[in-house]
Structures are given as structure tokens and as C-alpha cells.
Design a protein around this motif. Structure first.
Motif, short mmCIF file in Angstrom:
data_model
loop_
_atom_site.label_atom_id
_atom_site.label_comp_id
_atom_site.label_asym_id
_atom_site.label_seq_id
_atom_site.Cartn_x
_atom_site.Cartn_y
_atom_site.Cartn_z
N SER A 213 0.83 -1.22 0.00
CA SER A 213 0.00 0.00 0.00
C SER A 213 0.86 1.26 0.00
CB SER A 213 -0.95 -0.01 1.20
OG SER A 213 -0.25 0.12 2.42
N PHE A 214 2.00 1.24 0.69
CA PHE A 214 2.89 2.40 0.65
C PHE A 214 3.40 2.63 -0.78
CE2 PHE A 214 4.43 2.19 5.37
CZ PHE A 214 3.12 2.33 5.78
N ALA A 215 3.80 1.55 -1.46
CA ALA A 215 4.26 1.68 -2.84
C ALA A 215 3.14 2.15 -3.75
CB ALA A 215 4.82 0.35 -3.33
N TRP A 216 1.94 1.65 -3.50
CA TRP A 216 0.76 2.06 -4.28
C TRP A 216 0.50 3.56 -4.12
CZ3 TRP A 216 -4.63 2.88 -2.71
CH2 TRP A 216 -5.53 2.84 -3.78
N ARG B 288 5.23 5.52 -2.30
CA ARG B 288 6.28 5.52 -1.28
C ARG B 288 6.88 4.13 -1.12
NH1 ARG B 288 2.13 8.91 0.60
NH2 ARG B 288 2.79 11.06 0.98
N ALA B 289 7.36 3.57 -2.22
CA ALA B 289 7.95 2.24 -2.18
C ALA B 289 9.18 2.22 -1.29
CB ALA B 289 8.31 1.79 -3.59
N TYR B 290 9.31 1.19 -0.46
CA TYR B 290 10.47 1.11 0.41
C TYR B 290 11.05 -0.30 0.48
CZ TYR B 290 7.66 -1.08 4.13
OH TYR B 290 6.86 -1.94 4.85
N MET B 291 10.32 -1.33 0.06
CA MET B 291 10.85 -2.69 0.11
C MET B 291 10.07 -3.60 -0.82
SD MET B 291 9.42 -4.64 3.53
CE MET B 291 9.58 -6.25 2.74
N LEU C 185 15.44 7.57 6.29
CA LEU C 185 14.83 8.08 7.51
C LEU C 185 13.32 8.20 7.36
CD1 LEU C 185 15.03 9.24 10.36
CD2 LEU C 185 15.47 11.49 9.33
N ALA C 186 12.85 8.71 6.22
CA ALA C 186 11.40 8.88 6.02
C ALA C 186 10.68 7.54 6.10
CB ALA C 186 11.13 9.55 4.68
N ASP C 187 11.27 6.50 5.54
CA ASP C 187 10.65 5.18 5.57
C ASP C 187 10.65 4.61 6.99
OD1 ASP C 187 10.13 5.08 2.82
OD2 ASP C 187 12.15 4.39 2.39
N ARG C 188 11.76 4.79 7.70
CA ARG C 188 11.82 4.30 9.08
C ARG C 188 10.79 5.00 9.95
NH1 ARG C 188 17.82 4.81 10.97
NH2 ARG C 188 18.02 6.22 9.19
N LEU C 189 10.60 6.31 9.72
CA LEU C 189 9.60 7.03 10.50
C LEU C 189 8.20 6.57 10.16
CD1 LEU C 189 11.04 10.68 10.38
CD2 LEU C 189 10.98 9.12 12.34
N ARG C 190 7.94 6.34 8.88
CA ARG C 190 6.60 5.92 8.46
C ARG C 190 6.25 4.54 9.03
NH1 ARG C 190 7.54 6.40 3.49
NH2 ARG C 190 7.11 8.63 3.46
N ILE C 191 7.20 3.63 8.93
CA ILE C 191 6.97 2.29 9.48
C ILE C 191 6.96 2.33 11.00
CG2 ILE C 191 7.84 -0.08 9.57
CD1 ILE C 191 9.35 0.65 6.92
N GLY C 192 7.92 3.10 11.57
CA GLY C 192 8.02 3.18 13.02
C GLY C 192 6.79 3.79 13.66
#
Length: 373
Positions: free
Chosen positions: A192-195, A198-201, A282-289
Motif C-alpha cells: 500500500s505504501f508503494a501504491w 512511497r515504495a520502500y521494500m 529516515l522517512a521510511d523508518r519514520l513511516r513504518i516506526g
């Protein structure tokens, strides 16, 4: 006039609001997205790469299913034998005599200090004849004979990275349900993030990218000495270099695999996967965190409020509203991804998962040593 609830209750309410934001902006819209198109511009031939280390029995199941794939532009299957001590090499060599599109790459040793899998994959990619590369693991199988076709459609959107989904096969026992819940929740996040752009993995069990994408990121160079991350850290590098990512999450595009049979095996597997998170932006870690933290803080705060008699009623209301929202959302995601879990188990699985996640985080902080095969 504000009702004089305790500050802890307001903190609980804030946690619920954060979780509802993820549900309302990411998860539910993704679960309700339109069906992916059944036709697209014809993609070119593809190289399917499988890295294996002592996986003979799994390969006997996987390779025939790969060779039965219905994909008109054509494909080759590259099996990378990573230091296997079983009969993997003779078995694949035998297949090459009957199937000209099967190729074997043998790795006798890994240079000191390098990730064995990343080194093996790099050798396999260098031998690939086609621009588009599709990856899965030896212990997976494609859900349908249309797996290659569906995944390759993602390149026509256009994109250089195609993120797929790989659920675990349902089985008996609580551990199987917990592993499948974790996979569903992880999939809900990265898909959903990639959709949402904001793809991260991605997951190496079902991932595709172009040779150009691999060259742009200089392969695994930035993390070649880290055991994990042949999938998610590559996606991190690719996005940073401006490569476009898309999602192909229709059930026909899935790959399936068996869940870890023991708690210990799953624990080791998750430690290795989570260790790659230190390399995220950092942005991805914050979003997931924020998502993980809001869920953990919700449960910790709720436990604290159980000892406050005056706050039992608002606690029950917040708990009920939050539990209903996430259970409905996870049930919809499970149906959309063809990976449903029994609805009655979802509240318990949610509790156990987040405290298990906390224990994994503490374990990685205290003990950083990891082992590969």
C-alpha cells in the motif's frame, strides 16, 4: 468542557487516531483498489532467477512449474547453485539437456566478508540474457501458470521495479496463523505504501526489476557485506536513484511457500529480515516506526489503564472501536490478496504479533550476530 480523563487515556486515543490514519489512507483504499488490468502492452522475454543452497527437493517441485509457465514472449530459467552439497547441480544439468531455456550458474565459494546470496545473485544476473529479471526463492512455487505474465505486465505501466506478494500456505497450528498474519500485515504496508508512491521494500520471493535498474544502483554494492537486504535494500537504493516502482498483487501473480515449522526457525528468519531495516531511509523508518510504535504503545497504555477503575468505560470504547476497525481492514486485505485468516483469530494474532515484534527489536539491539545458510 473537556472530560477529565487521565493523560494516559488521551495518549491511548492518540495511538488509535494514528492507526486509523494508516487504515484510512493506506490499507483500506489499497484493499478496495480496482482490479489490475488483464491486458497490457506486450512485455519482452524475461530471465527468471532462482538462488539455491542445498534445496534439491524444493527445486524438484519448483522447476517443473516454472517450465510450465504460459508466457508467449519467452523466458529463461537461471538456477544459481550456491555452494550446495547435495545433488542440485547434477539435477539441473540434466534439465538443461532437455530444456534449452534452463541454465546453471555454479558458485563454489564466496569471497570473505561478502553476503553469499548477494554474491551468488550478482553472478546470476551477469549471465542473464534478457533485460527484465524476475526473482523467486527455491522453496516457493508460482500460484498459477500465469505468474510470469502477470508480473511482467508491471513493467509496461511503466516501471523498473515490480513488487509482488508471496503468502504462506495455510497449515495447522497457531504458529502458522501468526506467520501468515505477519506476512499479511507486512504486505499491507509495503504494497500500500508503494501504491501511494512511497515504495520502500519488496520480497525476494516475488520481485522483478530491470538490468538497467540493477546497474543504476550498482547492484548490491552499498550493502554487499550485510547478510540481509537482497530485496528491500535494493529497492531502497533503486528508489533513491529515481527508479519507478509498481505493485502487482493479483492472486494469479503470487508465489506460495511453506511457513517456518518451528518458533526458533521463524525467530531466526525474522531477525535476519529486520536487521536490514537499519539501512532504510529516515522517512521510511519514520513511516513504518509510527505504525508499529502506535500499535505497541496502544497495547502498553491499555494495560496500564486496566488498573485505573475510573477509565474502564472509555478504555473499552476505544479498544472496541480500534479492534473493530483493524479487524475489518485486515479481513478485507486478506480477501483482496487471497490470503484470508479466520476473523475470530485476528484480535489475538494482532496482540501476539506486536509484542513478538518488540521482543525481536530488543533481541537485535542486544545481539547483532546473524547467520546465513
Amino acid at each position: 468542557m473537556l472530560i477529565p480523563f487521565s493523560p494516559v487515556l488521551w495518549l491511548l486515543a492518540l495511538c488509535v487516531l494514528v492507526q486509523l490514519y494508516y487504515v484510512g489512507y493506506y490499507f483500506l483504499p489499497f484493499a478496495r483498489r480496482p482490479a489490475e488490468p488483464t491486458a497490457a502492452a506486450a512485455a519482452g522475454p524475461v530471465s527468471v532467477l532462482v538462488c539455491a543452497h542445498n534445496e534439491l527437493e524444493n527445486l524438484r517441485r519448483l522447476l517443473p512449474l516454472l517450465l510450465q509457465q504460459d508466457y508467449a514472449p519467452g523466458f529463461e530459467v537461471i538456477l544459481i547453485d550456491d555452494r550446495s552439497g547435495d545433488d542440485t547441480s547434477p539435477y539441473v544439468q540434466q534439465l538443461t539437456q532437455y530444456y534449452p531455456n534452463v541454465r546453471l550458474v555454479s558458485v563454489d565459494r564466496t569471497p570473505d566478508g561478502l553476503s553469499p546470496k548477494k554474491y551468488a545473485l550478482t553472478l546470476g544476473i551477469r549471465t542473464a540474457r534478457h533485460e527484465q529479471l524476475l526473482f523467486t526463492d527455491a522453496d516457493c512455487i508460482p500460484a498459477t501458470s500465469q505468474w510470469i505474465s502477470h508480473m511482467q505486465r508491471g513493467f509496461a505501466r511503466p516501471a523498473e521495479l515490480v513488487l509482488g506478494y508471496s503468502p504462506y500456505v495455510p497449515g495447522p497450528g497457531f504458529l502458522n496463523k501468526l506467520i501468515r498474519f505477519e506476512t499479511l500485515l507486512t504486505g499491507a504496508q509495503y504494497l500500500s505504501f508503494a501504491w501511494r508512491g512511497r515504495a520502500y521494500m519488496g520480497v525476494g520471493r516475488n520481485l522483478a526489476y530491470t538490468q538497467h535498474c540493477f546497474r543504476t544502483t550498482k547492484g548490491f554494492a552499498s550493502h554487499i557485506r550485510s547478510l540481509g537486504g537482497d530485496d528491500d535494500l535494493l529497492v531502497q537504493d533503486a528508489v533513491q536513484h529515481g527508479q519507478r516502482a509498481t505493485v502487482v498483487a493479483e492472486p494469479a501473480a503470487h508465489t506460495l511457500t511453506e511457513a517456518a515449522p518451528t518458533w526458533r526457525a521463524w525467530w531466526r528468519q525474522k531477525r535476519r529480515h529486520l536487521s536490514a531495516g537499519r539501512g532504510y531511509r529516515l522517512a521510511d523508518r519514520l513511516r513504518i516506526g509510527n505504525f508499529i510504535g502506535a500499535n505497541l504503545l496502544f497495547y502498553i497504555t491499555a494495560v496500564a489503564l486496566l488498573f485505573s477503575r475510573a477509565d474502564w468505560v472509555p478504555l473499552a470504547v476505544l479498544w472496541g472501536a480500534r479492534t473493530a476497525a483493524i479487524c475489518i481492514t485486515y479481513a478485507k486485505l486478506g480477501r483482496r490478496l487471497d490470503d484470508p485468516l479466520p476473523a475470530v483469530w485476528l484480535p489475538l494474532l494482532d496482540v501476539v504479533y506486536f509484542f513478538h515484534y518488540l521482543a525481536l527489536g530488543i533481541s537485535l539491539f542486544l545481539y547483532r550476530n546473524l547467520r546465513w545458510k
